[in-house]
Design an enzyme around this catalytic site. Structure first.
Site, PDB file in Angstrom:
ATOM      1  N   CYS A  19      86.948  41.067  58.302  1.00 40.04           N
ATOM      2  CA  CYS A  19      86.185  40.363  59.345  1.00 40.04           C
ATOM      3  C   CYS A  19      85.596  39.046  58.856  1.00 40.04           C
ATOM      4  O   CYS A  19      85.137  38.243  59.656  1.00 40.04           O
ATOM      5  CB  CYS A  19      85.113  41.268  59.938  1.00 40.04           C
ATOM      6  SG  CYS A  19      83.801  41.706  58.800  1.00 40.04           S
ATOM      7  N   HIS A  20      85.610  38.797  57.563  1.00 39.51           N
ATOM      8  CA  HIS A  20      85.140  37.520  57.028  1.00 39.51           C
ATOM      9  C   HIS A  20      86.292  36.714  56.438  1.00 39.51           C
ATOM     10  O   HIS A  20      86.084  35.818  55.636  1.00 39.51           O
ATOM     11  CB  HIS A  20      84.061  37.749  55.967  1.00 39.51           C
ATOM     12  CG  HIS A  20      82.874  38.439  56.511  1.00 39.51           C
ATOM     13  ND1 HIS A  20      82.637  39.778  56.291  1.00 39.51           N
ATOM     14  CD2 HIS A  20      81.876  38.001  57.313  1.00 39.51           C
ATOM     15  CE1 HIS A  20      81.528  40.129  56.919  1.00 39.51           C
ATOM     16  NE2 HIS A  20      81.056  39.073  57.534  1.00 39.51           N
TER      17      HIS A  20
END
Length: 151
Positions: free
Chosen positions: A19-20
């Site tokens: 997600c990053h």
């Protein structure tokens, strides 16, 4: 210090991207059809013979029921998520797994990152576990008052 933003080549997607922006499991090119992509993603989630990722104890003898979450990484629309949810339900049903609840939307996001992900929560068996299946569903269905959670 300048941090380089990673980009993918044209007509390429990354399966398992964090997600990053952490690197995923692998890059795929050409981009598979939605059906093929969903089939592979669900296979990775439910294959208990996979020693790296097979940690959900699905049963070959008991009823398997799940809650399915379909997450937008930030910029994927609900319409696109809904189509992938339909495809995921079909793949899970083929594997003998019944979806009891579905939640979709921006659950865990990173700015306007493109993409989506599936989370499968195997509901507990009705007996023999700390939390029974009906109680787990009651907990899931309970209304909560938080800013960004869709119910």
């Amino acid at each position: 210090m300048i941090t380089e933003i990673q980009t993918l080549p044209p007509a390429t997607i990354e399966l398992g991207l964090g997600c990053h922006g952490e690197p995923g499991l692998r890059q795929m090119s050409p981009v598979p059809s939605p059906e093929a992509l969903t089939k592979e993603m669900i296979r990775l989630l439910i294959d208990s013979s996979d020693t790296d990722r097979g940690f959900i104890p699905f049963s070959s003898t008991r009823k398997n029921e799940v809650i399915l979450l379909v997450n937008s990484s930030g910029s994927t629309s609900d319409e696109v998520l809904a189509r992938f949810a339909e495809l995921a339900i079909v793949e899970l049903e083929k594997a003998g797994i019944t979806v009891r609840r579905l939640t979709l939307g921006p659950i865990v996001t990173s700015l306007k990152q493109s993409g989506f992900g599936f989370t499968v929560w195997r509901l507990p068996d009705a007996e023999g576990e700390v939390l029974g299946r009906d109680e787990a569903l009651q907990c899931w269905d309970k209304k909560v008052d938080v800013v960004a959670w869709r119910q």
